[in-house]
Motif scaffolding. Structure first.
Motif, PDB file in Angstrom:
ATOM      1  N   GLY A   1      17.937  33.907 -32.699  1.00 33.56           N
ATOM      2  CA  GLY A   1      17.845  34.175 -31.273  1.00 33.56           C
ATOM      3  C   GLY A   1      16.828  33.333 -30.530  1.00 33.56           C
ATOM      4  N   ARG A   2      16.284  32.308 -31.181  1.00 34.61           N
ATOM      5  CA  ARG A   2      15.285  31.446 -30.552  1.00 34.61           C
ATOM      6  C   ARG A   2      15.960  30.268 -29.854  1.00 34.61           C
ATOM      7  NH1 ARG A   2      12.502  31.835 -36.169  1.00 34.61           N
ATOM      8  NH2 ARG A   2      14.331  30.582 -36.549  1.00 34.61           N
ATOM      9  N   PRO A   3      15.485  29.922 -28.647  1.00 37.06           N
ATOM     10  CA  PRO A   3      16.031  28.740 -27.968  1.00 37.06           C
ATOM     11  C   PRO A   3      15.539  27.458 -28.649  1.00 37.06           C
ATOM     12  CG  PRO A   3      14.257  29.711 -26.667  1.00 37.06           C
ATOM     13  CD  PRO A   3      14.481  30.623 -27.858  1.00 37.06           C
ATOM     14  N   VAL A   4      16.448  26.494 -28.790  1.00 37.68           N
ATOM     15  CA  VAL A   4      16.139  25.216 -29.437  1.00 37.68           C
ATOM     16  C   VAL A   4      16.600  24.086 -28.528  1.00 37.68           C
ATOM     17  CG1 VAL A   4      16.598  23.748 -31.459  1.00 37.68           C
ATOM     18  CG2 VAL A   4      16.458  26.236 -31.732  1.00 37.68           C
ATOM     19  N   ARG A   5      15.778  23.053 -28.428  1.00 37.91           N
ATOM     20  CA  ARG A   5      16.132  21.836 -27.699  1.00 37.91           C
ATOM     21  C   ARG A   5      15.988  20.665 -28.665  1.00 37.91           C
ATOM     22  NH1 ARG A   5      16.636  20.529 -22.550  1.00 37.91           N
ATOM     23  NH2 ARG A   5      15.815  22.574 -21.979  1.00 37.91           N
ATOM     24  N   VAL A   6      17.100  19.930 -28.872  1.00 38.60           N
ATOM     25  CA  VAL A   6      17.064  18.727 -29.699  1.00 38.60           C
ATOM     26  C   VAL A   6      17.130  17.525 -28.766  1.00 38.60           C
ATOM     27  CG1 VAL A   6      18.070  17.441 -31.612  1.00 38.60           C
ATOM     28  CG2 VAL A   6      18.311  19.937 -31.539  1.00 38.60           C
ATOM     29  N   MET A   7      16.114  16.684 -28.846  1.00 40.54           N
ATOM     30  CA  MET A   7      16.055  15.469 -28.048  1.00 40.54           C
ATOM     31  C   MET A   7      16.556  14.323 -28.917  1.00 40.54           C
ATOM     32  SD  MET A   7      12.461  16.116 -26.155  1.00 40.54           S
ATOM     33  CE  MET A   7      12.314  17.396 -24.927  1.00 40.54           C
ATOM     34  N   PHE A   8      17.750  13.833 -28.589  1.00 38.10           N
ATOM     35  CA  PHE A   8      18.408  12.820 -29.408  1.00 38.10           C
ATOM     36  C   PHE A   8      18.218  11.408 -28.857  1.00 38.10           C
ATOM     37  CE2 PHE A   8      21.230  16.194 -31.187  1.00 38.10           C
ATOM     38  CZ  PHE A   8      21.106  15.845 -32.526  1.00 38.10           C
ATOM     39  N   TYR A   9      18.264  10.459 -29.778  1.00 42.06           N
ATOM     40  CA  TYR A   9      18.291   9.033 -29.466  1.00 42.06           C
ATOM     41  C   TYR A   9      19.504   8.432 -30.159  1.00 42.06           C
ATOM     42  CZ  TYR A   9      13.490   9.369 -27.831  1.00 42.06           C
ATOM     43  OH  TYR A   9      12.363   9.704 -27.140  1.00 42.06           O
ATOM     44  N   LEU A  10      19.989   7.328 -29.629  1.00 38.14           N
ATOM     45  CA  LEU A  10      21.062   6.553 -30.252  1.00 38.14           C
ATOM     46  C   LEU A  10      20.463   5.248 -30.734  1.00 38.14           C
ATOM     47  CD1 LEU A  10      24.158   6.203 -30.768  1.00 38.14           C
ATOM     48  CD2 LEU A  10      24.239   5.029 -28.551  1.00 38.14           C
ATOM     49  N   GLY A  11      20.786   4.864 -31.954  1.00 35.32           N
ATOM     50  CA  GLY A  11      20.273   3.621 -32.511  1.00 35.32           C
ATOM     51  C   GLY A  11      21.293   2.959 -33.406  1.00 35.32           C
ATOM     52  N   ALA A  12      21.119   1.657 -33.591  1.00 39.30           N
ATOM     53  CA  ALA A  12      22.017   0.888 -34.459  1.00 39.30           C
ATOM     54  C   ALA A  12      21.325   0.571 -35.779  1.00 39.30           C
ATOM     55  CB  ALA A  12      22.422  -0.411 -33.762  1.00 39.30           C
ATOM     56  N   ASP A  13      22.095   0.579 -36.835  1.00 34.60           N
ATOM     57  CA  ASP A  13      21.608   0.150 -38.145  1.00 34.60           C
ATOM     58  C   ASP A  13      21.958  -1.316 -38.322  1.00 34.60           C
ATOM     59  OD1 ASP A  13      20.681   0.438 -40.944  1.00 34.60           O
ATOM     60  OD2 ASP A  13      22.783   0.027 -41.362  1.00 34.60           O
TER      61      ASP A  13
END
Length: 152
Positions: A80-92
């Protein structure tokens, strides 16, 4: 409105272009028995981008530069906890995946762009992929068929 403090996580969606077309790096997490993008908690005193890159290396062995910020993913976890995932996009650019040991909780795997949505375990990640990641990378993938159900 929840009175619980929001948990902040950081993650990276890594792609590469191969003979198979565009591939995305997913991680199988043994303890959770699920497939996800490399991500994890932000440690005290750590920046979001720094945390995302640390998690990427810890879970996969892959290094990436020139990350592009993506929209956040928000959800409520099983407790029941709020979660925020801060994503990045990157190339290999040719990194080797880390060698697996019995102690490793994560197993990284390259997955074809067309198969990522089906491979991800959680609906919120599948929706996030379909709305934000697939549209960015579909044009890069010459192998991907234009009539894919992922694009609709």
């Amino acid at each position: 409105m929840s009175s619980l403090k929001e948990t902040i996580k950081a993650g990276v969606v890594i792609f590469r272009e191969s003979q198979k077309g565009v591939e995305i790096l997913l991680v199988y997490r043994k303890q959770q028995d699920d497939w996800s993008f490399p991500k994890g908690h932000v440690e005290s005193g750590e920046g979001i981008k720094e945390a995302a890159l640390r998690e990427l290396v810890e879970e996969t062995g892959v290094h990436s530069k020139n990350l592009k910020r993506l929209p956040d993913l928000t959800y409520v976890d099983d407790a029941g906890r709020p979660v925020r995932v801060m994503f990045y996009l990157g190339a290999d650019h040719g990194s080797k995946l880390k060698k697996q040991t019995k102690k490793d909780n994560e197993k990284p795997c390259w997955v074809r762009l067309a198969d990522v949505e089906r491979q991800l375990s959680h609906e919120n990640l599948r929706t996030y992929f379909k709305n934000f990641i697939f549209p960015l990378l579909d044009a890069k993938d010459p192998v991907q068929k234009s009539g894919s159900t992922l694009a609709s």
